[in-house]
Design an enzyme around this catalytic site. Structure first.
Site, PDB file in Angstrom:
ATOM      1  N   ILE A 263       0.831  -1.199   0.000  1.00  0.00           N
ATOM      2  CA  ILE A 263       0.000   0.000   0.000  1.00  0.00           C
ATOM      3  C   ILE A 263       0.870   1.255   0.000  1.00  0.00           C
ATOM      4  CG2 ILE A 263      -0.207   0.195   2.540  1.00  0.00           C
ATOM      5  CD1 ILE A 263      -3.273   0.717   2.008  1.00  0.00           C
ATOM      6  N   CYS A 264       0.351   2.304  -0.622  1.00  0.00           N
ATOM      7  CA  CYS A 264       0.969   3.634  -0.569  1.00  0.00           C
ATOM      8  C   CYS A 264      -0.175   4.636  -0.397  1.00  0.00           C
ATOM      9  CB  CYS A 264       1.826   3.904  -1.816  1.00  0.00           C
ATOM     10  SG  CYS A 264       0.901   4.009  -3.362  1.00  0.00           S
ATOM     11  N   ARG A 265      -0.015   5.850  -0.888  1.00  0.00           N
ATOM     12  CA  ARG A 265      -1.087   6.838  -0.735  1.00  0.00           C
ATOM     13  C   ARG A 265      -2.247   6.557  -1.680  1.00  0.00           C
ATOM     14  NH1 ARG A 265       1.102  12.349  -1.428  1.00  0.00           N
ATOM     15  NH2 ARG A 265       1.288  11.630  -3.552  1.00  0.00           N
TER      16      ARG A 265
ATOM     17  N   MET B 257      -3.921   4.231   0.664  1.00  0.00           N
ATOM     18  CA  MET B 257      -4.434   4.666   1.965  1.00  0.00           C
ATOM     19  C   MET B 257      -5.666   5.554   1.826  1.00  0.00           C
ATOM     20  SD  MET B 257      -2.923   3.199   4.501  1.00  0.00           S
ATOM     21  CE  MET B 257      -3.509   4.220   5.861  1.00  0.00           C
TER      22      MET B 257
END
Length: 119
Positions: free
Chosen positions: A69-71, A97
């Site tokens: 996961i990232c932004r 996120m």
């Protein structure tokens, strides 16, 4: 980090389709993003450090994929592609996120007195 990989070649899952617990989660955002808000229990390795710190993933359960996961999903897609090319079973989390927060999944932060947020 990796050559050109078609987005269709990267396994992807929506946050709503993730199990509610016991997920091997890798967060590849930068330190300030992590500190502002992250999923409890996630492992934090910024994308640029992943090749030199990949051994840290050995602590994760090996009977399930590593969910990345990232932004918003771009960096995590690159990380998942690299991990898969390196022999890992990695899945990109669609929407990152931002989607995690929109699905009201739990978040914690490292900034005392501040509500966790997605930067």
């Amino acid at each position: 980090m990796v050559g050109v990989v078609s987005p269709a070649e990267i396994p992807t899952v929506a946050v709503r389709d993730l199990p509610k617990d016991a997920v091997a989660l890798l967060d590849v955002r930068e330190d300030d993003e992590w500190a502002a808000g992250h999923a409890p229990g996630a492992v934090h390795i910024p994308l640029g450090e992943l090749p030199t710190r990949v051994d840290e993933l050995a602590k994760m359960p090996d009977d399930q994929p590593v969910y990345v996961i990232c932004r918003s999903g771009g960096r995590s897609a690159r990380a998942a592609a690299w991990l898969n090319a390196s022999g890992w079973d990695a899945v990109n989390i669609e929407g990152g996120m931002h989607s995690w927060a929109a699905e009201a999944r739990p978040m914690t932060g490292d900034n005392p007195g501040a509500e966790p947020e997605v930067l």
